[in-house]
Design a protein around this motif. Structure first.
Motif, PDB file in Angstrom:
ATOM      1  N   ILE A   1     -14.789  -0.800  -7.730  1.00  0.00           N
ATOM      2  CA  ILE A   1     -13.482  -1.137  -7.163  1.00  0.00           C
ATOM      3  C   ILE A   1     -12.651   0.143  -6.998  1.00  0.00           C
ATOM      4  O   ILE A   1     -12.483   0.915  -7.950  1.00  0.00           O
ATOM      5  CB  ILE A   1     -12.731  -2.136  -8.068  1.00  0.00           C
ATOM      6  N   GLY A   2     -12.141   0.320  -5.779  1.00  0.00           N
ATOM      7  CA  GLY A   2     -11.371   1.525  -5.472  1.00  0.00           C
ATOM      8  C   GLY A   2     -10.028   1.217  -4.840  1.00  0.00           C
ATOM      9  O   GLY A   2      -9.429   0.160  -5.080  1.00  0.00           O
ATOM     10  N   GLY A   3      -9.590   2.120  -3.981  1.00  0.00           N
ATOM     11  CA  GLY A   3      -8.246   2.073  -3.429  1.00  0.00           C
ATOM     12  C   GLY A   3      -7.895   0.829  -2.648  1.00  0.00           C
ATOM     13  O   GLY A   3      -6.716   0.452  -2.563  1.00  0.00           O
ATOM     14  N   VAL A   4      -8.901   0.158  -2.072  1.00  0.00           N
ATOM     15  CA  VAL A   4      -8.626  -1.048  -1.277  1.00  0.00           C
ATOM     16  C   VAL A   4      -7.875  -2.089  -2.111  1.00  0.00           C
ATOM     17  O   VAL A   4      -7.051  -2.847  -1.587  1.00  0.00           O
ATOM     18  CB  VAL A   4      -9.940  -1.641  -0.716  1.00  0.00           C
ATOM     19  N   LEU A   5      -8.134  -2.131  -3.411  1.00  0.00           N
ATOM     20  CA  LEU A   5      -7.447  -3.067  -4.304  1.00  0.00           C
ATOM     21  C   LEU A   5      -5.932  -2.961  -4.183  1.00  0.00           C
ATOM     22  O   LEU A   5      -5.217  -3.960  -4.328  1.00  0.00           O
ATOM     23  CB  LEU A   5      -7.867  -2.791  -5.757  1.00  0.00           C
ATOM     24  N   THR A   6      -5.436  -1.768  -3.891  1.00  0.00           N
ATOM     25  CA  THR A   6      -3.990  -1.528  -3.872  1.00  0.00           C
ATOM     26  C   THR A   6      -3.358  -1.755  -2.504  1.00  0.00           C
ATOM     27  O   THR A   6      -2.132  -1.699  -2.389  1.00  0.00           O
ATOM     28  CB  THR A   6      -3.684  -0.078  -4.305  1.00  0.00           C
ATOM     29  N   PHE A   7      -4.184  -1.991  -1.470  1.00  0.00           N
ATOM     30  CA  PHE A   7      -3.640  -2.130  -0.122  1.00  0.00           C
ATOM     31  C   PHE A   7      -2.857  -3.436   0.007  1.00  0.00           C
ATOM     32  O   PHE A   7      -3.225  -4.453  -0.583  1.00  0.00           O
ATOM     33  CB  PHE A   7      -4.756  -2.110   0.927  1.00  0.00           C
ATOM     34  N   LYS A   8      -1.818  -3.399   0.804  1.00  0.00           N
ATOM     35  CA  LYS A   8      -0.915  -4.545   0.939  1.00  0.00           C
ATOM     36  C   LYS A   8      -1.631  -5.805   1.427  1.00  0.00           C
ATOM     37  O   LYS A   8      -1.337  -6.909   0.991  1.00  0.00           O
ATOM     38  CB  LYS A   8       0.233  -4.179   1.891  1.00  0.00           C
ATOM     39  N   ASN A   9      -2.598  -5.630   2.338  1.00  0.00           N
ATOM     40  CA  ASN A   9      -3.275  -6.797   2.915  1.00  0.00           C
ATOM     41  C   ASN A   9      -4.564  -7.168   2.185  1.00  0.00           C
ATOM     42  O   ASN A   9      -5.316  -8.018   2.635  1.00  0.00           O
ATOM     43  CB  ASN A   9      -3.580  -6.558   4.402  1.00  0.00           C
ATOM     44  N   SER A  10      -4.817  -6.547   1.048  1.00  0.00           N
ATOM     45  CA  SER A  10      -6.051  -6.823   0.316  1.00  0.00           C
ATOM     46  C   SER A  10      -5.977  -8.159  -0.408  1.00  0.00           C
ATOM     47  O   SER A  10      -4.955  -8.510  -1.000  1.00  0.00           O
ATOM     48  CB  SER A  10      -6.312  -5.713  -0.711  1.00  0.00           C
ATOM     49  N   HIS A  11      -7.103  -8.898  -0.373  1.00  0.00           N
ATOM     50  CA  HIS A  11      -7.174 -10.145  -1.130  1.00  0.00           C
ATOM     51  C   HIS A  11      -7.841  -9.947  -2.494  1.00  0.00           C
ATOM     52  O   HIS A  11      -7.983 -10.887  -3.257  1.00  0.00           O
ATOM     53  CB  HIS A  11      -7.930 -11.209  -0.321  1.00  0.00           C
ATOM     54  N   LEU A  12      -8.239  -8.711  -2.794  1.00  0.00           N
ATOM     55  CA  LEU A  12      -8.914  -8.445  -4.066  1.00  0.00           C
ATOM     56  C   LEU A  12      -8.074  -8.796  -5.302  1.00  0.00           C
ATOM     57  O   LEU A  12      -8.635  -9.248  -6.306  1.00  0.00           O
ATOM     58  CB  LEU A  12      -9.356  -6.979  -4.145  1.00  0.00           C
ATOM     59  N   PRO A  13      -6.737  -8.608  -5.276  1.00  0.00           N
ATOM     60  CA  PRO A  13      -5.965  -8.965  -6.473  1.00  0.00           C
ATOM     61  C   PRO A  13      -6.095 -10.433  -6.863  1.00  0.00           C
ATOM     62  O   PRO A  13      -5.927 -10.781  -8.038  1.00  0.00           O
ATOM     63  CB  PRO A  13      -4.523  -8.621  -6.067  1.00  0.00           C
ATOM     64  N   GLU A  14      -6.415 -11.296  -5.898  1.00  0.00           N
ATOM     65  CA  GLU A  14      -6.635 -12.709  -6.210  1.00  0.00           C
ATOM     66  C   GLU A  14      -8.114 -12.990  -6.491  1.00  0.00           C
ATOM     67  O   GLU A  14      -8.460 -13.744  -7.406  1.00  0.00           O
ATOM     68  CB  GLU A  14      -6.188 -13.602  -5.037  1.00  0.00           C
ATOM     69  N   VAL A  15      -8.993 -12.373  -5.702  1.00  0.00           N
ATOM     70  CA  VAL A  15     -10.428 -12.644  -5.801  1.00  0.00           C
ATOM     71  C   VAL A  15     -11.002 -12.206  -7.146  1.00  0.00           C
ATOM     72  O   VAL A  15     -11.720 -12.959  -7.811  1.00  0.00           O
ATOM     73  CB  VAL A  15     -11.188 -11.931  -4.658  1.00  0.00           C
ATOM     74  N   LEU A  16     -10.672 -10.993  -7.557  1.00  0.00           N
ATOM     75  CA  LEU A  16     -11.328 -10.435  -8.748  1.00  0.00           C
ATOM     76  C   LEU A  16     -11.067 -11.245 -10.013  1.00  0.00           C
ATOM     77  O   LEU A  16     -12.024 -11.665 -10.687  1.00  0.00           O
ATOM     78  CB  LEU A  16     -10.928  -8.959  -8.930  1.00  0.00           C
ATOM     79  N   PRO A  17      -9.796 -11.499 -10.390  1.00  0.00           N
ATOM     80  CA  PRO A  17      -9.573 -12.262 -11.629  1.00  0.00           C
ATOM     81  C   PRO A  17     -10.135 -13.677 -11.561  1.00  0.00           C
ATOM     82  O   PRO A  17     -10.487 -14.255 -12.590  1.00  0.00           O
ATOM     83  CB  PRO A  17      -8.046 -12.284 -11.767  1.00  0.00           C
TER      84      PRO A  17
END
Length: 258
Positions: free
Chosen positions: A175-191
């Motif tokens: 996991i890298g910088g994409v996690l911090t991007f405004k349009n990223s869905h990773l903050p919801e997907v990962l947890p």
């Protein structure tokens, strides 16, 4: 922190690599893993890692975007270097059909060959996959019981894609910088579907700098922003994320000297 993926041998760092390394150390980065992408880059990767022993660690592999008709000859030469050198992993390897499928069959065969290398050498894989998850998973499934493990580098997918990758129980997500991007869905997907102990930190420097450094040349020091965002997503302390991701690196790559 450990940055598991940074192209510090790139020409982007020709003029200030010592300062880049010092900033990483000052930020709390204790190790950096440096992937090769083709035969030529093995020389530059090894040069960086020899310059910073017990800090920068080399990988060897043929990146999918570098695969051409001569991939067999290239891999034969790289295999000799792999057997003669001390490498941390087989990487950066994988499949990439984002821009073109011109060398699709060559990519599939080159990736499978390097998967076999990983099994034979007992080195983990550092896998790049873009617009090719179905094909990648199909190849890995053929070797599922033999695979040593590795990292699905630069994961940016959805919950279903994450679950599919996590079926390979010795693999983790980078996991890298994409996690911090405004349009990223990773903050919801990962947890939602990814246990914290199935994640390692990475930057993919010099690409994809995290917020608030977006648009700048990425470097290993910026991995702290990924760490902080992961802590926020999982609602734990940054120390907890640091400890857990470091333990995962040891589990995948083994104990590292230095």
């Amino acid at each position: 922190m450990i940055d598991t993926h940074a192209h510090l041998d790139g020409e982007e760092y020709l003029n200030d690599l010592p300062e880049v390394i010092q900033r990483a150390k000052d930020a709390g980065v204790e190790k950096v893993f440096v992937p090769a992408i083709d035969q030529k880059s093995i020389t530059t990767v090894l040069a960086v890692c020899q310059q910073y022993p017990s800090y920068a660690y080399p990988m060897i592999g043929l990146h999918p975007e570098e695969v051409r008709n001569d991939w067999r000859e290239v891999l034969e030469k790289m295999r000799v270097e792999a057997e003669e050198g001390t490498f941390l992993a087989i990487g950066e390897v994988g499949l990439d059909f984002y821009w073109s499928r011109e060398f699709e069959q060559e990519q599939l065969e080159a990736f499978e060959e390097q998967v076999r290398w990983s099994i034979e050498t007992r080195l983990p894989l550092m896998i790049h996959c873009r617009k090719a998850q179905n094909e990648m998973v199909a190849i890995l499934k053929r070797y599922k019981d033999e695979l040593l493990g590795g990292v699905f580098h630069c994961f940016t997918g959805n919950e279903l894609e994450a679950k599919e990758l996590l079926q390979f129980d010795r693999f983790v997500l980078g996991i890298g910088g994409v996690l911090t991007f405004k349009n990223s869905h990773l903050p919801e997907v990962l947890p939602a579907v990814v246990p914290l102990d199935r994640i390692v930190l990475e930057t993919d420097s010099p690409y994809m700098a995290p917020v608030p450094m977006r648009g700048k040349r990425n470097e290993s020091a910026f991995v702290v922003h990924v760490l902080q965002k992961l802590a926020e997503c999982y609602q734990v302390s940054v120390e907890e994320v640091e400890r857990r991701t470091n333990e995962t690196v040891t589990r995948v790559f083994g104990e590292l000297r230095g």
